[in-house]
Design a protein around this motif. Sequence first.
Motif, PDB file in Angstrom:
ATOM      1  N   ILE A 316       0.838  -1.202   0.000  1.00  0.00           N
ATOM      2  CA  ILE A 316       0.000   0.000   0.000  1.00  0.00           C
ATOM      3  C   ILE A 316       0.873   1.253   0.000  1.00  0.00           C
ATOM      4  O   ILE A 316       1.742   1.416   0.873  1.00  0.00           O
ATOM      5  CB  ILE A 316      -0.950  -0.056   1.210  1.00  0.00           C
ATOM      6  CG1 ILE A 316      -1.934  -1.219   0.974  1.00  0.00           C
ATOM      7  CG2 ILE A 316      -1.702   1.257   1.395  1.00  0.00           C
ATOM      8  CD1 ILE A 316      -2.488  -1.857   2.169  1.00  0.00           C
ATOM      9  N   ALA A 317       0.672   2.119  -0.990  1.00  0.00           N
ATOM     10  CA  ALA A 317       1.421   3.379  -1.046  1.00  0.00           C
ATOM     11  C   ALA A 317       0.928   4.273   0.088  1.00  0.00           C
ATOM     12  O   ALA A 317      -0.280   4.463   0.254  1.00  0.00           O
ATOM     13  CB  ALA A 317       1.229   4.050  -2.397  1.00  0.00           C
ATOM     14  N   PRO A 318       1.860   4.818   0.904  1.00  0.00           N
ATOM     15  CA  PRO A 318       1.455   5.539   2.118  1.00  0.00           C
ATOM     16  C   PRO A 318       0.574   6.764   1.869  1.00  0.00           C
ATOM     17  O   PRO A 318      -0.174   7.167   2.752  1.00  0.00           O
ATOM     18  CB  PRO A 318       2.774   5.964   2.755  1.00  0.00           C
ATOM     19  CG  PRO A 318       3.834   5.213   2.060  1.00  0.00           C
ATOM     20  CD  PRO A 318       3.310   4.673   0.778  1.00  0.00           C
ATOM     21  N   ARG A 319       0.631   7.350   0.667  1.00  0.00           N
ATOM     22  CA  ARG A 319      -0.201   8.544   0.423  1.00  0.00           C
ATOM     23  C   ARG A 319      -1.688   8.207   0.340  1.00  0.00           C
ATOM     24  O   ARG A 319      -2.527   9.080   0.454  1.00  0.00           O
ATOM     25  CB  ARG A 319       0.204   9.219  -0.889  1.00  0.00           C
ATOM     26  CG  ARG A 319       1.582   9.770  -0.920  1.00  0.00           C
ATOM     27  CD  ARG A 319       1.709  11.040  -0.058  1.00  0.00           C
ATOM     28  NE  ARG A 319       3.060  11.141   0.448  1.00  0.00           N
ATOM     29  CZ  ARG A 319       4.051  11.746  -0.184  1.00  0.00           C
ATOM     30  NH1 ARG A 319       3.838  12.346  -1.304  1.00  0.00           N
ATOM     31  NH2 ARG A 319       5.265  11.753   0.338  1.00  0.00           N
ATOM     32  N   THR A 320      -2.011   6.929   0.056  1.00  0.00           N
ATOM     33  CA  THR A 320      -3.425   6.531   0.005  1.00  0.00           C
ATOM     34  C   THR A 320      -3.623   5.355   0.957  1.00  0.00           C
ATOM     35  O   THR A 320      -3.806   4.213   0.545  1.00  0.00           O
ATOM     36  CB  THR A 320      -3.841   6.119  -1.424  1.00  0.00           C
ATOM     37  OG1 THR A 320      -2.984   5.057  -1.863  1.00  0.00           O
ATOM     38  CG2 THR A 320      -3.745   7.264  -2.401  1.00  0.00           C
ATOM     39  N   PRO A 321      -3.530   5.634   2.269  1.00  0.00           N
ATOM     40  CA  PRO A 321      -3.524   4.533   3.246  1.00  0.00           C
ATOM     41  C   PRO A 321      -4.844   3.765   3.300  1.00  0.00           C
ATOM     42  O   PRO A 321      -5.894   4.292   2.943  1.00  0.00           O
ATOM     43  CB  PRO A 321      -3.263   5.242   4.581  1.00  0.00           C
ATOM     44  CG  PRO A 321      -3.659   6.667   4.361  1.00  0.00           C
ATOM     45  CD  PRO A 321      -3.489   6.960   2.899  1.00  0.00           C
ATOM     46  N   LEU A 322      -4.739   2.512   3.728  1.00  0.00           N
ATOM     47  CA  LEU A 322      -5.928   1.701   4.022  1.00  0.00           C
ATOM     48  C   LEU A 322      -5.860   1.396   5.515  1.00  0.00           C
ATOM     49  O   LEU A 322      -5.384   0.336   5.928  1.00  0.00           O
ATOM     50  CB  LEU A 322      -5.923   0.417   3.212  1.00  0.00           C
ATOM     51  CG  LEU A 322      -6.149   0.568   1.698  1.00  0.00           C
ATOM     52  CD1 LEU A 322      -5.994  -0.754   0.973  1.00  0.00           C
ATOM     53  CD2 LEU A 322      -7.532   1.159   1.421  1.00  0.00           C
ATOM     54  N   ALA A 370      -7.940  -5.493   8.935  1.00  0.00           N
ATOM     55  CA  ALA A 370      -7.604  -6.383   7.817  1.00  0.00           C
ATOM     56  C   ALA A 370      -8.812  -6.571   6.902  1.00  0.00           C
ATOM     57  O   ALA A 370      -8.712  -6.512   5.666  1.00  0.00           O
ATOM     58  CB  ALA A 370      -7.125  -7.733   8.354  1.00  0.00           C
ATOM     59  N   THR A 371      -9.967  -6.780   7.507  1.00  0.00           N
ATOM     60  CA  THR A 371     -11.190  -7.029   6.737  1.00  0.00           C
ATOM     61  C   THR A 371     -11.566  -5.798   5.922  1.00  0.00           C
ATOM     62  O   THR A 371     -11.913  -5.899   4.738  1.00  0.00           O
ATOM     63  CB  THR A 371     -12.338  -7.401   7.706  1.00  0.00           C
ATOM     64  OG1 THR A 371     -11.880  -8.444   8.550  1.00  0.00           O
ATOM     65  CG2 THR A 371     -13.562  -7.882   6.967  1.00  0.00           C
ATOM     66  N   SER A 372     -11.452  -4.639   6.544  1.00  0.00           N
ATOM     67  CA  SER A 372     -11.822  -3.401   5.865  1.00  0.00           C
ATOM     68  C   SER A 372     -10.903  -3.158   4.656  1.00  0.00           C
ATOM     69  O   SER A 372     -11.360  -2.735   3.585  1.00  0.00           O
ATOM     70  CB  SER A 372     -11.761  -2.270   6.880  1.00  0.00           C
ATOM     71  OG  SER A 372     -11.570  -1.061   6.262  1.00  0.00           O
ATOM     72  N   ALA A 373      -9.604  -3.446   4.804  1.00  0.00           N
ATOM     73  CA  ALA A 373      -8.681  -3.271   3.663  1.00  0.00           C
ATOM     74  C   ALA A 373      -9.110  -4.186   2.518  1.00  0.00           C
ATOM     75  O   ALA A 373      -9.167  -3.764   1.350  1.00  0.00           O
ATOM     76  CB  ALA A 373      -7.248  -3.572   4.086  1.00  0.00           C
ATOM     77  N   LEU A 374      -9.461  -5.434   2.832  1.00  0.00           N
ATOM     78  CA  LEU A 374      -9.856  -6.380   1.772  1.00  0.00           C
ATOM     79  C   LEU A 374     -11.195  -6.019   1.138  1.00  0.00           C
ATOM     80  O   LEU A 374     -11.427  -6.323  -0.032  1.00  0.00           O
ATOM     81  CB  LEU A 374      -9.898  -7.805   2.341  1.00  0.00           C
ATOM     82  CG  LEU A 374      -8.547  -8.505   2.204  1.00  0.00           C
ATOM     83  CD1 LEU A 374      -8.354  -9.550   3.273  1.00  0.00           C
ATOM     84  CD2 LEU A 374      -8.393  -9.125   0.812  1.00  0.00           C
ATOM     85  N   GLN A 375     -12.046  -5.373   1.906  1.00  0.00           N
ATOM     86  CA  GLN A 375     -13.303  -4.897   1.300  1.00  0.00           C
ATOM     87  C   GLN A 375     -12.975  -3.890   0.196  1.00  0.00           C
ATOM     88  O   GLN A 375     -13.540  -3.924  -0.894  1.00  0.00           O
ATOM     89  CB  GLN A 375     -14.199  -4.239   2.360  1.00  0.00           C
ATOM     90  CG  GLN A 375     -14.889  -5.265   3.257  1.00  0.00           C
ATOM     91  CD  GLN A 375     -15.423  -4.640   4.545  1.00  0.00           C
ATOM     92  OE1 GLN A 375     -15.206  -3.458   4.827  1.00  0.00           O
ATOM     93  NE2 GLN A 375     -16.112  -5.453   5.333  1.00  0.00           N
ATOM     94  N   LYS A 376     -12.002  -2.988   0.494  1.00  0.00           N
ATOM     95  CA  LYS A 376     -11.685  -1.933  -0.479  1.00  0.00           C
ATOM     96  C   LYS A 376     -10.881  -2.463  -1.662  1.00  0.00           C
ATOM     97  O   LYS A 376     -11.074  -2.034  -2.797  1.00  0.00           O
ATOM     98  CB  LYS A 376     -10.919  -0.816   0.207  1.00  0.00           C
ATOM     99  CG  LYS A 376     -11.831  -0.047   1.148  1.00  0.00           C
ATOM    100  CD  LYS A 376     -11.112   1.045   1.889  1.00  0.00           C
ATOM    101  CE  LYS A 376     -12.054   1.645   2.917  1.00  0.00           C
ATOM    102  NZ  LYS A 376     -11.491   1.665   4.261  1.00  0.00           N
ATOM    103  N   THR A 377      -9.943  -3.383  -1.408  1.00  0.00           N
ATOM    104  CA  THR A 377      -9.067  -3.818  -2.508  1.00  0.00           C
ATOM    105  C   THR A 377      -9.659  -4.983  -3.293  1.00  0.00           C
ATOM    106  O   THR A 377      -9.426  -5.094  -4.497  1.00  0.00           O
ATOM    107  CB  THR A 377      -7.688  -4.269  -1.971  1.00  0.00           C
ATOM    108  OG1 THR A 377      -7.880  -5.340  -1.037  1.00  0.00           O
ATOM    109  CG2 THR A 377      -6.957  -3.120  -1.292  1.00  0.00           C
ATOM    110  N   HIS A 378     -10.414  -5.872  -2.644  1.00  0.00           N
ATOM    111  CA  HIS A 378     -10.872  -7.105  -3.290  1.00  0.00           C
ATOM    112  C   HIS A 378     -12.377  -7.328  -3.196  1.00  0.00           C
ATOM    113  O   HIS A 378     -12.869  -8.421  -3.490  1.00  0.00           O
ATOM    114  CB  HIS A 378     -10.126  -8.324  -2.708  1.00  0.00           C
ATOM    115  CG  HIS A 378      -8.710  -8.392  -3.188  1.00  0.00           C
ATOM    116  ND1 HIS A 378      -7.759  -7.489  -2.789  1.00  0.00           N
ATOM    117  CD2 HIS A 378      -8.104  -9.213  -4.077  1.00  0.00           C
ATOM    118  CE1 HIS A 378      -6.630  -7.762  -3.401  1.00  0.00           C
ATOM    119  NE2 HIS A 378      -6.799  -8.794  -4.187  1.00  0.00           N
TER     120      HIS A 378
END
Length: 446
Positions: A316-322, A370-378
Motif C-alpha cells: 500500500i502506497a502511504p499517500r493513500t492509506p488503508l 484487515a477485513t476493511s482493507a480487503l473490502q476496499k481492494t478485493h
Amino acid sequence: MTSALPGSAEVLVLGAGLSGLAAATRLAARGVDVHLVDAGDAAGGPIRTVAIDGYRFEGGPNSIRGGGAAMTALIAAAGLLDQRTIASPLAKDRWIYHGGVHRVNGPKDLFGGNLLTPGGRARLLSEPFRRAWKGPRDATISAFIADRLGPEVVERLLEPAITGIFAGDPGDLELPALKMVAILAEHGGIIRGMKYLPRDKAQILSFAGGLQSLPRALGDHLGARLHLGVTVSALARDADAWQVDTSHGTVRAKTIVCAIPAPATARLLAAGSVGSSNGAALDALASLPMASVATVGLGLRDSDLARPASGFGLLIAPRTPLGRVQGLVFASSIFPDRAPPGRSAVTAIIGGVRAPDAVGLDDAALIAEATSALQKTHGLSNDPEVAVVHRWPRAIAQYRPGHAAAVRALRAALPRTFILAGSGFDGVGLADAVTSGYAAADAASN
Ligand SMILES: Cc1cc2nc3c(=O)[nH]c(=O)nc-3n(C[C@H](O)[C@H](O)[C@H](O)COP(=O)(O)OP(=O)(O)OC[C@H]3O[C@@H](n4cnc5c(N)ncnc54)[C@H](O)[C@@H]3O)c2cc1C
C-alpha cells in the motif's frame, strides 16, 4: 521448558532465531561443544506456523527468498530438502494500492498502466542520461531513488516496496540496508550499475508443513544443546572466558555468538563494559529503531471476493492509506496448500513505522482493519471464516544512515571471541540471517 544449562561450553550462542540456529547447527556438525539459549518458548524467533480448519497461516515470515548456498546447506542439515515447496508461478504477480489496485509485474505494467503519470514515466526513462550518482554511501534509499527515477517512483513504488521488506520508510534507511540498491549506487545509477548485480535468480520457498518446519527440525537436531525459556541478563569477561548470566544460571564460554537483536546486544555489552572503546557505535546500536508489526491471517471463501486474492501480494502506497494495513500477502496463491479448495488464505501486515500503535490494538480491532482493507481492494463481501492474530513488537531493525559504519566499528572494537550475528547487523531477511549465522560459526571455529 528447557534442558539443564551446562556450567560451561566452548561456544554459547545467544538467540535461537534463524541466525543463531544456523550458527549452532554448523558448529555442532563440526564437533564443537556448543549450546544455544533463547528467551522464547520456541526456536526460530518470529517464524510461527499455525494450522487451523484446513488453513495453514504464517504468523511471522511468509517465505524464504533466495535458496542460495548457505540456505540450501541449512535446509539439508535440517533434513528438509525433499519437503521444500516452491512458490507457484502466480506469485509473479505483484500489486500496489495507490488509490486503486495496480499490477506491477514489470515494465509493461509501469508503462501501460496508470500507476505513474506521463511525467513520472518520462522522469523514470531519463535515468541513464542523468549525471552519475555521487552521494555518500550512507545516503538514504529515497535520496538515491529520487535522484535516479524521480519523486513519483519513490512515492508510488519504493515506499510500498520498503514497507514490504522493513515495515519501514526508505527516507530513514541507508543504502546498504538493501544490498542490490547499494551496488547500483556504488556504480553511479540504475542502468550503470545493473551489470554488477548478482545473476542468481532468487526462488521463493517454504516447506510442506509451513516455514516453522525449519526451526523445529533444527531444534530437534540440536536436542539437549538448545535451551528455551532462558533469558540472558548480563555478561562479563575474565582472563579465560566469558561469563553469561541467565534466568537459569551462569554459563562460562570461551566464545560467544551473539544473535539477539542489536539494541539488546548493545545494552548487554555496555553494561558489561565490553566494546566500550567504541561508545558511539554502542550508543547507535542501542538506539536502533525496531518496527513493530501485527499480522492477521484470514481464511476467506473465494465466493466472497469480487477480485481473486491472486499473486504474491499487495503493498500500500502511504499517500493513500488503508487504515493501518501496510500490505496483504496472498498466501494460498503463493503456496496453494495453504487453504482448502474454494478458499483463500490472506495475511494482512499491520503497523510498522507508519502505524507504530497497531500492535497495541486488540484482536477484534486488528481483524477489523484487515477485513476493511480487503473490502476496499478485493470487494470482500462477508466476514472471514477464520482469523488468526500475531503481534511482533520491536521486531524489524531499521538500518538508519550510519548503521553499517556503526556495525563495522563495533566489530572492530570487540574481542575475537565475541561474534555478532543476525538481523541487527547483517540484513533483515531470513536468507541474510542464515548467511550471517554461518559466517559467525566459521569465525567461532577458526
Ligand atoms: C512479521 C514479520 C514478517 C517477516 N517476513 C519475512 C519474510 O517473509 N521473509 C524473510 O526473509 N524475512 C521476513 N521477516 C524477517 C525475518 O523474520 C528475520 O530476518 C529473521 O527472523 C531474523 O532472524 P534472527 O536470527 O536474526 O533474529 P530473530 O529471529 O529475531 O531471533 C532473535 C532471538 O533472540 C531471542 N532473544 C532476544 N533477547 C534475548 C535475551 N536477552 N536472552 C535470550 N534470548 C533473547 C529472541 O527470543 C529471538 O528468538 C519478517 C519478520 C517479521 C517480524
